[in-house]
Design a protein around this motif. Structure first.
Motif, PDB file in Angstrom:
ATOM      1  N   SER A 158     -54.309  48.907   0.324  1.00 16.23           N
ATOM      2  CA  SER A 158     -53.308  48.439  -0.636  1.00 16.23           C
ATOM      3  C   SER A 158     -52.763  49.609  -1.457  1.00 16.23           C
ATOM      4  O   SER A 158     -51.563  49.663  -1.731  1.00 16.23           O
ATOM      5  N   LEU A 159     -53.614  50.559  -1.823  1.00 15.08           N
ATOM      6  CA  LEU A 159     -53.143  51.760  -2.511  1.00 15.08           C
ATOM      7  C   LEU A 159     -52.237  52.567  -1.593  1.00 15.08           C
ATOM      8  O   LEU A 159     -51.176  53.047  -2.004  1.00 15.08           O
ATOM      9  N   HIS A 160     -52.630  52.714  -0.343  1.00 17.52           N
ATOM     10  CA  HIS A 160     -51.827  53.463   0.635  1.00 17.52           C
ATOM     11  C   HIS A 160     -50.425  52.853   0.746  1.00 17.52           C
ATOM     12  O   HIS A 160     -49.422  53.577   0.695  1.00 17.52           O
ATOM     13  N   LYS A 161     -50.340  51.533   0.853  1.00 15.80           N
ATOM     14  CA  LYS A 161     -49.039  50.872   0.961  1.00 15.80           C
ATOM     15  C   LYS A 161     -48.215  51.068  -0.309  1.00 15.80           C
ATOM     16  O   LYS A 161     -46.995  51.268  -0.245  1.00 15.80           O
ATOM     17  N   THR A 162     -48.872  51.034  -1.460  1.00 17.49           N
ATOM     18  CA  THR A 162     -48.175  51.287  -2.722  1.00 17.49           C
ATOM     19  C   THR A 162     -47.599  52.698  -2.743  1.00 17.49           C
ATOM     20  O   THR A 162     -46.450  52.910  -3.150  1.00 17.49           O
ATOM     21  N   LEU A 163     -48.383  53.665  -2.297  1.00 19.86           N
ATOM     22  CA  LEU A 163     -47.913  55.057  -2.270  1.00 19.86           C
ATOM     23  C   LEU A 163     -46.786  55.239  -1.255  1.00 19.86           C
ATOM     24  O   LEU A 163     -45.828  55.982  -1.515  1.00 19.86           O
TER      25      LEU A 163
ATOM     26  N   GLU B   9     -39.410  51.197   5.986  1.00 16.56           N
ATOM     27  CA  GLU B   9     -38.495  50.812   7.056  1.00 16.56           C
ATOM     28  C   GLU B   9     -37.909  49.448   6.702  1.00 16.56           C
ATOM     29  O   GLU B   9     -38.585  48.605   6.121  1.00 16.56           O
ATOM     30  N   PRO B  10     -36.649  49.245   7.039  1.00 18.43           N
ATOM     31  CA  PRO B  10     -36.015  47.976   6.695  1.00 18.43           C
ATOM     32  C   PRO B  10     -36.363  46.888   7.714  1.00 18.43           C
ATOM     33  O   PRO B  10     -36.469  47.150   8.912  1.00 18.43           O
ATOM     34  N   ILE B  11     -36.558  45.683   7.215  1.00 17.86           N
ATOM     35  CA  ILE B  11     -36.695  44.516   8.087  1.00 17.86           C
ATOM     36  C   ILE B  11     -35.817  43.408   7.519  1.00 17.86           C
ATOM     37  O   ILE B  11     -35.462  43.422   6.344  1.00 17.86           O
ATOM     38  N   MET B  12     -35.477  42.459   8.353  1.00 17.44           N
ATOM     39  CA  MET B  12     -34.673  41.332   7.911  1.00 17.44           C
ATOM     40  C   MET B  12     -35.555  40.100   7.819  1.00 17.44           C
ATOM     41  O   MET B  12     -36.300  39.781   8.746  1.00 17.44           O
ATOM     42  N   THR B  13     -35.468  39.419   6.683  1.00 21.03           N
ATOM     43  CA  THR B  13     -36.216  38.177   6.514  1.00 21.03           C
ATOM     44  C   THR B  13     -35.516  37.074   7.311  1.00 21.03           C
ATOM     45  O   THR B  13     -34.384  37.248   7.774  1.00 21.03           O
ATOM     46  N   THR B  14     -36.158  35.936   7.425  1.00 19.59           N
ATOM     47  CA  THR B  14     -35.537  34.807   8.132  1.00 19.59           C
ATOM     48  C   THR B  14     -34.308  34.298   7.398  1.00 19.59           C
ATOM     49  O   THR B  14     -33.464  33.638   7.999  1.00 19.59           O
ATOM     50  N   ALA B  15     -34.201  34.633   6.102  1.00 20.22           N
ATOM     51  CA  ALA B  15     -33.023  34.231   5.325  1.00 20.22           C
ATOM     52  C   ALA B  15     -31.895  35.249   5.457  1.00 20.22           C
ATOM     53  O   ALA B  15     -30.843  35.095   4.847  1.00 20.22           O
ATOM     54  N   GLY B  16     -32.103  36.305   6.245  1.00 19.54           N
ATOM     55  CA  GLY B  16     -31.076  37.306   6.450  1.00 19.54           C
ATOM     56  C   GLY B  16     -31.073  38.427   5.426  1.00 19.54           C
ATOM     57  O   GLY B  16     -30.219  39.306   5.454  1.00 19.54           O
ATOM     58  N   GLU B  17     -32.038  38.421   4.534  1.00 14.91           N
ATOM     59  CA  GLU B  17     -32.140  39.465   3.515  1.00 14.91           C
ATOM     60  C   GLU B  17     -32.848  40.687   4.107  1.00 14.91           C
ATOM     61  O   GLU B  17     -33.836  40.565   4.825  1.00 14.91           O
ATOM     62  N   ILE B  18     -32.332  41.870   3.806  1.00 18.78           N
ATOM     63  CA  ILE B  18     -32.972  43.114   4.249  1.00 18.78           C
ATOM     64  C   ILE B  18     -33.932  43.567   3.153  1.00 18.78           C
ATOM     65  O   ILE B  18     -33.534  43.713   1.989  1.00 18.78           O
ATOM     66  N   ILE B  19     -35.193  43.759   3.516  1.00 15.99           N
ATOM     67  CA  ILE B  19     -36.179  44.276   2.573  1.00 15.99           C
ATOM     68  C   ILE B  19     -36.836  45.507   3.179  1.00 15.99           C
ATOM     69  O   ILE B  19     -36.817  45.700   4.400  1.00 15.99           O
ATOM     70  N   MET B  20     -37.403  46.331   2.320  1.00 14.56           N
ATOM     71  CA  MET B  20     -38.092  47.541   2.776  1.00 14.56           C
ATOM     72  C   MET B  20     -39.589  47.277   2.772  1.00 14.56           C
ATOM     73  O   MET B  20     -40.132  46.733   1.811  1.00 14.56           O
ATOM     74  N   ILE B  21     -40.237  47.655   3.861  1.00  9.01           N
ATOM     75  CA  ILE B  21     -41.683  47.529   3.948  1.00  9.01           C
ATOM     76  C   ILE B  21     -42.268  48.916   4.179  1.00  9.01           C
ATOM     77  O   ILE B  21     -41.576  49.826   4.654  1.00  9.01           O
ATOM     78  N   PRO B  22     -43.556  49.112   3.842  1.00  7.27           N
ATOM     79  CA  PRO B  22     -44.170  50.419   4.073  1.00  7.27           C
ATOM     80  C   PRO B  22     -44.118  50.788   5.553  1.00  7.27           C
ATOM     81  O   PRO B  22     -44.298  49.941   6.427  1.00  7.27           O
ATOM     82  N   SER B  23     -43.869  52.049   5.819  1.00  3.92           N
ATOM     83  CA  SER B  23     -43.860  52.552   7.192  1.00  3.92           C
ATOM     84  C   SER B  23     -45.230  53.114   7.519  1.00  3.92           C
ATOM     85  O   SER B  23     -46.230  52.533   7.130  1.00  3.92           O
ATOM     86  N   SER B  24     -45.308  54.253   8.168  1.00  2.00           N
ATOM     87  CA  SER B  24     -46.587  54.760   8.657  1.00  2.00           C
ATOM     88  C   SER B  24     -46.722  56.262   8.453  1.00  2.00           C
ATOM     89  O   SER B  24     -45.742  56.996   8.518  1.00  2.00           O
ATOM     90  N   THR B  25     -47.961  56.685   8.238  1.00  2.00           N
ATOM     91  CA  THR B  25     -48.288  58.110   8.218  1.00  2.00           C
ATOM     92  C   THR B  25     -49.115  58.484   9.445  1.00  2.00           C
ATOM     93  O   THR B  25     -49.726  59.536   9.476  1.00  2.00           O
ATOM     94  N   ALA B  26     -49.129  57.618  10.442  1.00  2.00           N
ATOM     95  CA  ALA B  26     -49.900  57.890  11.657  1.00  2.00           C
ATOM     96  C   ALA B  26     -49.474  59.219  12.270  1.00  2.00           C
ATOM     97  O   ALA B  26     -48.342  59.670  12.095  1.00  2.00           O
ATOM     98  N   PHE B  27     -50.383  59.846  12.968  1.00  2.63           N
ATOM     99  CA  PHE B  27     -50.120  61.152  13.562  1.00  2.63           C
ATOM    100  C   PHE B  27     -48.875  61.151  14.438  1.00  2.63           C
ATOM    101  O   PHE B  27     -48.116  62.099  14.439  1.00  2.63           O
ATOM    102  N   ASP B  28     -48.648  60.059  15.162  1.00  5.70           N
ATOM    103  CA  ASP B  28     -47.490  60.009  16.048  1.00  5.70           C
ATOM    104  C   ASP B  28     -46.222  59.581  15.317  1.00  5.70           C
ATOM    105  O   ASP B  28     -45.141  59.614  15.875  1.00  5.70           O
TER     106      ASP B  28
END
Length: 155
Positions: A78-83, A91-110
């Motif tokens: 949860s701290l990682h996602k906050t940071l 990264e942007p995603i679209m909700t089922t209502a058509g709203e674009i929201i930003m969600i945490p992306s990744s720090t994975a090596f790839d």
């Protein structure tokens, strides 16, 4: 179908193979996790040689320390996602209502090259010291994390 490198709730534990051919924990952090493993039980192990990215490991240990020393987060994740959100790693995603929201992306090596991760790490440390634990001696916290992670590179 899950990918071989999919996320897991199981923590990574780094080990080294000693001269007797036995695996032993690499650092104090690993020893604590290793000691929680059950005796006489078959465990599934994914063997992968550690990439030369000790900064990522230092980051994970730092998250653990912050979670232990505040009541703000229920987990390192949860701290990682906050940071991630605070640093704009989203990264942007679209909700089922058509709203674009930003969600945490990744720090994975790839997903993130070392130079980008270094900048992210520095900004995450800044957020920790200014917004999450204001007034903390960040150098002392980083020194403790370096010792816990057996960190050898300059951060």
């Amino acid at each position: 179908m899950s990918k071989a490198n999919s996320k897991s709730n199981n923590p990574w534990i780094y080990v080294i193979k000693n001269e007797d051919g036995l695996l032993q924990p690499y650092a104090n952090y690993d020893r604590e996790m290793f000691d929680q493993m059950p005796f006489d039980k078959v465990l599934r192990v994914n063997v992968a040689q550690q990439r030369s990215q000790p900064r990522h490991r230092l980051y994970r240990v730092l998250l653990r320390q912050v979670v232990k020393n505040t009541d703000m987060f229920v987990s390192e994740d949860s701290l990682h996602k906050t940071l991630l959100l605070g640093c704009g790693v989203t990264e942007p995603i679209m909700t089922t209502a058509g709203e674009i929201i930003m969600i945490p992306s990744s720090t994975a090596f790839d997903a993130m090259k070392e130079e980008v991760f270094k900048a992210y790490f520095d900004e995450a440390v800044n957020i920790i010291s200014t917004h999450i634990i204001p007034g903390v001696d960040i150098n002392e916290l980083l020194d403790e994390a370096r010792a816990e992670a057996n960190f050898k590179e300059a951060a």
